[in-house]
Design a protein around this motif. Structure first.
Motif, PDB file in Angstrom:
ATOM      1  N   ARG A 105       0.761  -1.400  -0.005  1.00  0.00           N
ATOM      2  CA  ARG A 105       0.045   0.014   0.161  1.00  0.00           C
ATOM      3  C   ARG A 105       1.119   1.454  -0.147  1.00  0.00           C
ATOM      4  NH1 ARG A 105      -2.721  -3.096   3.782  1.00  0.00           N
ATOM      5  NH2 ARG A 105      -2.074  -1.640   5.407  1.00  0.00           N
ATOM      6  N   ILE A 106       1.784   1.215   0.456  1.00  0.00           N
ATOM      7  CA  ILE A 106       3.031   2.421   0.648  1.00  0.00           C
ATOM      8  C   ILE A 106       3.433   2.646  -0.797  1.00  0.00           C
ATOM      9  CG2 ILE A 106       5.370   3.200   1.289  1.00  0.00           C
ATOM     10  CD1 ILE A 106       4.592   2.172   4.107  1.00  0.00           C
ATOM     11  N   SER A 107       3.793   1.471  -1.330  1.00  0.00           N
ATOM     12  CA  SER A 107       4.298   1.683  -2.910  1.00  0.00           C
ATOM     13  C   SER A 107       3.372   2.345  -3.844  1.00  0.00           C
ATOM     14  CB  SER A 107       4.799   0.283  -3.448  1.00  0.00           C
ATOM     15  OG  SER A 107       3.813  -0.611  -3.458  1.00  0.00           O
ATOM     16  N   ARG A 108       2.003   1.938  -3.417  1.00  0.00           N
ATOM     17  CA  ARG A 108       0.983   2.599  -4.390  1.00  0.00           C
ATOM     18  C   ARG A 108       0.139   3.857  -3.652  1.00  0.00           C
ATOM     19  NH1 ARG A 108      -1.211  -2.866  -3.515  1.00  0.00           N
ATOM     20  NH2 ARG A 108      -2.965  -1.899  -2.444  1.00  0.00           N
ATOM     21  N   ALA A 109       0.943   4.402  -2.824  1.00  0.00           N
ATOM     22  CA  ALA A 109       0.518   5.721  -2.200  1.00  0.00           C
ATOM     23  C   ALA A 109      -0.651   5.518  -1.627  1.00  0.00           C
ATOM     24  CB  ALA A 109       0.643   6.751  -3.209  1.00  0.00           C
ATOM     25  N   GLU A 110      -1.266   4.586  -1.039  1.00  0.00           N
ATOM     26  CA  GLU A 110      -2.675   4.302  -0.581  1.00  0.00           C
ATOM     27  C   GLU A 110      -2.609   3.842   1.144  1.00  0.00           C
ATOM     28  OE1 GLU A 110      -4.054   0.635  -2.327  1.00  0.00           O
ATOM     29  OE2 GLU A 110      -4.080   1.959  -4.307  1.00  0.00           O
ATOM     30  N   TYR A 111      -1.246   3.990   1.548  1.00  0.00           N
ATOM     31  CA  TYR A 111      -0.965   3.697   2.841  1.00  0.00           C
ATOM     32  C   TYR A 111      -1.584   4.708   3.849  1.00  0.00           C
ATOM     33  CZ  TYR A 111       1.262   2.584   7.463  1.00  0.00           C
ATOM     34  OH  TYR A 111       1.427   2.112   8.621  1.00  0.00           O
TER      35      TYR A 111
END
Length: 128
Positions: free
Chosen positions: A87-93
């Protein structure tokens, strides 16, 4: 960045690059610790030599089952950490997967794998 520095940032900084990096490092650290614990448990299980005493066999099997349950729970946590890193890598975190609202820094510090805001989590618990 320390937890105190993280919490002192303005609301507008929520999940900016610095905060995402803080949580990425936190999750990677937790992941490494968890992998080390899992590896240690497997090593203990491999090295164990069962006693030939029949009275010990029941205790040994119970302990083995307990270790397997612990490893299963730790594997699930490892999966959640990997999902959080994704999720961090997809900026959803840091955003509630149900409402899209911020989960909140304090909640993420306590449970870095959280996917729901407190309100959404409470609603899920009431509906269960």
């Amino acid at each position: 960045m320390t937890e105190q520095e993280l919490l002192s940032l303005p609301d507008e900084a929520y999940m900016d690059a610095a905060q995402q990096e803080f949580f990425r490092e936190l999750l990677l650290s937790q992941r490494a610790e968890l992998q080390e614990r899992i590896s240690g448990e497997f090593q203990v299980m491999r090295e164990f030599e069962p006693s030939s005493d029949p009275s010990d066999l029941g205790t040994v099997e119970e302990q083995r089952q307990w270790q397997l349950r612990l490893l299963e729970r730790e594997k699930k946590l490892l999966d959640k950490i990997d999902e959080a890193l994704e999720r961090i890598s997809r900026a959803e975190y840091g955003w509630c997967k149900e409402t899209g609202e911020p989960i909140g820094l304090r909640r993420l510090l306590l449970r870095p794998t959280a996917t729901l805001s407190i309100e959404a989590k409470e609603r899920h618990m009431r509906e269960s």
